[in-house]
Each structure stands twice: as structure tokens, then as C-alpha cells.
Design an enzyme around this catalytic site. Structure first.
Site, mmCIF file in Angstrom:
data_model
loop_
_atom_site.group_PDB
_atom_site.id
_atom_site.type_symbol
_atom_site.label_atom_id
_atom_site.label_comp_id
_atom_site.label_asym_id
_atom_site.label_seq_id
_atom_site.Cartn_x
_atom_site.Cartn_y
_atom_site.Cartn_z
ATOM 1 N N ALA A 23 0.839 -1.205 0.000
ATOM 2 C CA ALA A 23 0.000 0.000 0.000
ATOM 3 C C ALA A 23 0.873 1.255 0.000
ATOM 4 C CB ALA A 23 -0.933 0.007 1.208
ATOM 5 N N GLY A 26 2.177 1.480 -3.477
ATOM 6 C CA GLY A 26 1.072 1.799 -4.380
ATOM 7 C C GLY A 26 0.615 3.238 -4.266
ATOM 8 N N ASP A 27 0.643 3.785 -3.067
ATOM 9 C CA ASP A 27 0.274 5.180 -2.867
ATOM 10 C C ASP A 27 1.204 6.098 -3.655
ATOM 11 O OD1 ASP A 27 -1.239 7.303 -1.529
ATOM 12 O OD2 ASP A 27 0.605 7.656 -0.401
ATOM 13 N N SER A 28 2.495 5.810 -3.632
ATOM 14 C CA SER A 28 3.440 6.666 -4.365
ATOM 15 C C SER A 28 3.310 6.484 -5.873
ATOM 16 C CB SER A 28 4.878 6.406 -3.911
ATOM 17 O OG SER A 28 5.265 5.092 -4.215
ATOM 18 N N GLU A 31 0.178 8.384 -6.896
ATOM 19 C CA GLU A 31 0.400 9.830 -6.899
ATOM 20 C C GLU A 31 1.261 10.251 -8.086
ATOM 21 O OE1 GLU A 31 1.893 13.585 -4.209
ATOM 22 O OE2 GLU A 31 1.381 11.714 -3.201
#
Length: 127
Positions: A23, A26-28, A31
Site C-alpha cells: 500500500a 502503491g500510494d506513491s 500519486e
């Protein structure tokens, strides 16, 4: 705006990485994808930042997961379920259901970035 993913080769073994770490990755990746969609817009840095922030917050990620759920296979659904179940802490300002769905979405993005970038690119085209 997925050109950066299309020729990426799978790397590493995501099976050995925890869902929270997926996660985080995946967040980076999400973004970066959203930033690349705004890079050619002639705005000030603060305006660019605010426009991307609205697209990467938990509510937007949860909504993105809703848009692609019908495209997911059973292993992807299982990964999202494990990530949602692993999420125990939530920001006070966030709805726990939305936050856990966003964590599942981020884990899926991180997993696909490492395991199947071409599939990730297809999801990004859909979103």
C-alpha cells in the site's frame, strides 16, 4: 499518460512483501501517475499540488477501486481483502470503510507495479 508503465518489466517478488508495504508503494505510484497527468498544465506549484491531492486522498482512491472492481480477478480481490483487514488504525477525519478500501486500492497498485505493470497500465487507462 501511461507510457512510463508500458515497457516496465516485472521486478522482485511481491509475494514476500506485506500488504501495508504494498500500500505504501502503491500510494506513491498512484500519486506519480496523477502528477504526470497534470505536469503539462500551466499552474503554479501550489495549485498543481492541491489538484493532485484531491485525486489521491482516501475518498478518491476508494472511488477508483469501485470503478475497477468488476475488472479484478480472484487473486486481486483476495489481496484487497487482506489489505482491508490489515488496516486497523484510521485518521479521525476519515470514514473507516473508505480508508480501508483506499488501503486495498493502494496495495493492488503496489502489487501490480511489481508483478504486472502492463495490467496496471490498463487499469490506469480505465481510470
Amino acid at each position: 499518460m501511461n507510457y512510463w508503465l508500458k515497457n516496465l518489466s516485472p521486478h522482485g517478488s511481491p509475494e514476500e512483501i506485506g500488504v501495508i508495504q504494498l500500500a505504501w508503494l502503491g500510494d506513491s505510484v498512484w500519486e506519480l501517475h496523477r502528477r504526470l497527468r497534470h505536469v503539462h498544465i500551466p499552474l503554479k506549484s501550489k495549485e498543481l499540488h492541491l489538484s493532485v491531492v484531491n485525486e489521491v486522498k482516501a475518498k478518491a482512491q476508494s472511488d477508483s477501486l469501485l470503478k475497477i472492481e468488476h475488472l479484478l480477478n480472484s487473486s486481486e480481490i483476495d489481496l484487497i481483502r487482506r489489505a482491508r483487514n490489515k488496516t486497523k488504525r484510521y485518521p479521525k477525519s476519515s470514514d473507516p470503510v473508505i480508508y480501508s478500501r483506499a488501503t486495498g486500492f493502494e496495495s493492488l497498485i503496489g502489487w501490480l507495479f511489481l508483478k504486472d505493470p502492463k495490467r496496471l497500465s490498463k487499469f490506469f487507462e480505465y481510470l
